[in-house]
Motif scaffolding. Sequence first.
Motif, mmCIF file in Angstrom:
data_model
loop_
_atom_site.group_PDB
_atom_site.id
_atom_site.type_symbol
_atom_site.label_atom_id
_atom_site.label_comp_id
_atom_site.label_asym_id
_atom_site.label_seq_id
_atom_site.Cartn_x
_atom_site.Cartn_y
_atom_site.Cartn_z
ATOM 1 N N GLN A 1 0.838 -1.209 0.000
ATOM 2 C CA GLN A 1 0.000 0.000 0.000
ATOM 3 C C GLN A 1 0.867 1.251 0.000
ATOM 4 O O GLN A 1 0.533 2.256 -0.637
ATOM 5 N N LEU A 2 1.996 1.190 0.719
ATOM 6 C CA LEU A 2 2.913 2.321 0.734
ATOM 7 C C LEU A 2 3.475 2.588 -0.660
ATOM 8 O O LEU A 2 3.742 3.731 -1.028
ATOM 9 N N LEU A 3 3.639 1.505 -1.451
ATOM 10 C CA LEU A 3 4.206 1.640 -2.790
ATOM 11 C C LEU A 3 3.155 1.954 -3.848
ATOM 12 O O LEU A 3 3.510 2.158 -5.005
ATOM 13 N N ASP A 4 1.884 1.956 -3.492
ATOM 14 C CA ASP A 4 0.808 2.187 -4.459
ATOM 15 C C ASP A 4 0.470 3.674 -4.538
ATOM 16 O O ASP A 4 -0.519 4.141 -3.962
ATOM 17 N N ASP A 5 1.326 4.432 -5.229
ATOM 18 C CA ASP A 5 1.077 5.857 -5.450
ATOM 19 C C ASP A 5 0.749 6.549 -4.133
ATOM 20 O O ASP A 5 -0.237 7.267 -4.011
ATOM 21 N N HIS A 6 1.606 6.325 -3.159
ATOM 22 C CA HIS A 6 1.393 6.860 -1.817
ATOM 23 C C HIS A 6 2.277 8.086 -1.614
ATOM 24 O O HIS A 6 3.305 8.249 -2.283
ATOM 25 N N GLU A 7 1.882 8.962 -0.707
ATOM 26 C CA GLU A 7 2.680 10.149 -0.395
ATOM 27 C C GLU A 7 3.119 10.061 1.067
ATOM 28 O O GLU A 7 2.547 10.700 1.948
ATOM 29 N N PRO A 8 4.181 9.261 1.329
ATOM 30 C CA PRO A 8 4.616 9.095 2.712
ATOM 31 C C PRO A 8 5.406 10.288 3.232
ATOM 32 O O PRO A 8 5.572 10.441 4.431
ATOM 33 N N TYR A 9 5.922 11.106 2.303
ATOM 34 C CA TYR A 9 6.730 12.248 2.686
ATOM 35 C C TYR A 9 6.199 13.487 1.951
ATOM 36 O O TYR A 9 5.637 13.373 0.863
ATOM 37 N N PRO A 10 6.364 14.676 2.522
ATOM 38 C CA PRO A 10 5.873 15.895 1.869
ATOM 39 C C PRO A 10 6.511 16.083 0.495
ATOM 40 O O PRO A 10 7.723 15.886 0.321
ATOM 41 N N ASN A 11 5.685 16.434 -0.490
ATOM 42 C CA ASN A 11 6.128 16.741 -1.857
ATOM 43 C C ASN A 11 6.767 15.552 -2.561
ATOM 44 O O ASN A 11 7.519 15.722 -3.519
ATOM 45 N N MET A 12 6.475 14.347 -2.087
ATOM 46 C CA MET A 12 7.038 13.151 -2.707
ATOM 47 C C MET A 12 5.977 12.054 -2.778
ATOM 48 O O MET A 12 5.211 11.874 -1.834
ATOM 49 N N ARG A 13 5.970 11.368 -3.908
ATOM 50 C CA ARG A 13 5.090 10.213 -4.075
ATOM 51 C C ARG A 13 5.942 9.008 -4.413
ATOM 52 O O ARG A 13 6.961 9.115 -5.083
ATOM 53 N N ILE A 14 5.494 7.845 -3.933
ATOM 54 C CA ILE A 14 6.248 6.622 -4.166
ATOM 55 C C ILE A 14 5.359 5.618 -4.884
ATOM 56 O O ILE A 14 4.170 5.495 -4.587
ATOM 57 N N ASN A 15 5.921 4.966 -5.881
ATOM 58 C CA ASN A 15 5.225 3.947 -6.658
ATOM 59 C C ASN A 15 6.131 2.735 -6.798
ATOM 60 O O ASN A 15 7.347 2.863 -6.927
ATOM 61 N N GLY A 16 5.523 1.555 -6.813
ATOM 62 C CA GLY A 16 6.325 0.349 -6.998
ATOM 63 C C GLY A 16 5.507 -0.886 -6.716
ATOM 64 O O GLY A 16 4.299 -0.835 -6.476
ATOM 65 N N GLU A 17 6.183 -2.014 -6.762
ATOM 66 C CA GLU A 17 5.527 -3.277 -6.482
ATOM 67 C C GLU A 17 6.539 -4.268 -5.938
ATOM 68 O O GLU A 17 7.729 -4.214 -6.259
#
Length: 464
Positions: free
Chosen positions: A415-431
Amino acid sequence: MKQSFPFSLLWLMLALLASCKTLSPERPEEFYLDLDYQPPLSVLSAPVEIPIPELQRKLNDQIQGDVYVDDDLDDDNLMLRVSRRNPIRVATSDAATEEAFRVTIPLHVWAKGGVSLKRFGLDLSKYEETEFDLNVKYDVRVQIDEQWQLRTQTTAQGFDWVKKPVLDLGGIRIEVAPFVEGVLKRQQRDIAKQIDQQVGQQVNLRPQAEQAWAAVQKPVLLSEAFDTWLRIHPTQALVSPLHVNEQVVQGQIGFRGYAETFTGKKPESTNEPLPALQTTDSVPTDFEIGLLGQISYAKAEELLRQEVEQQTFTSGSRAVRITHLNLYGSGENLVGALQLAGDVEGKVYLQGKPRYDPTTESIIIDDLDFSLDTRNQLAKAAAWLGRGQFLRELQEAFQFPIGAQIDTTRQQLQQLLDDHEPYPNMRINGELSQFQPGKIFITREGIKALVVARGRARLDIKGL
């Protein structure tokens, strides 16, 4: 009247005492090894995209007005004033290589030239003015240096005349182009330096990189139920060569380091400073993380007690039951101390090296066996107990499921890797695509199982 004690009862009691064997083997040493765990190296890649229109806008803002001025007629009978006539154009299709883009600067030139002739006190000099246009061309290669600054290498690619300059001196037409070309070729080098200077001053990636570098080091809560945290410890910053693709200059930046999960209290941030940028042919995209599943000794003992405590184990006419048990560590081995009652009294110690079984998603012990001193005493006093059946039944019970914990961690990480924004001004994608069992660690707190998850992760940083 005196009553005599029945000899038959006495003999029965003696027989019972003789048949009940008492064991007291030496307790295996309790000690714990240092956690020899090196997390797998991972790369969190981030694309770098510099829009060509943005570079074009910056160049037009910085290069305006007169580009070159020569007001001296005496040295070569020529005065020049070169200025930008139209907006600078930046294109990718005309560049010599895919690593460069073409900059075209439309120039307007005012020139005054002629002949100087002074004889016998007479001044027969004649000068005329003319204006003409040309387009000056440059190829610009872009890279990011180790200090996170955008650097360009600009090389002149000549110029195209829109209209060649000609001076008309009373019916005499003089081609000025050869004179002007020499000046412009020298001036092109100065304009190239100006382009390199202006782009380098305008584009600095360090502030965004420092923000991203600091942010990824902050722990992220993955599971409240299991109190699981993710922390990334970056150690290197990588960059691939930049390439021009249609309307953008593209490249990859990678943060290489260690991705780990923790259970329990929130781990501290690593607080590593942003390092110098290292250039590499390509930035890897492999992302690996160690998912740790943990079961405490108290929980493991509870599960075992449900399976074996007060259960009777029989062999022919003989039987024992387990009245109490506890677990602890002895180096790489898990030790089970079992209190017995029945035809055998006392303690027995079992030990073995745990491993993670992906089929059952449990920690199991394939080689569970009695400690050496326990086996020696069983051989002398109760060989029937050490022949295998008792041990096999216990080995089946020594299974500690942690699949739910690891699966929850895996789901939360995905879920963290599914187009998530864990940090300000940053998005993370992956699998995450692969899961491989790793090492088992016997610690003071309990048993920890490592499962290595592999996949890809990409970080999109606003402004980078």
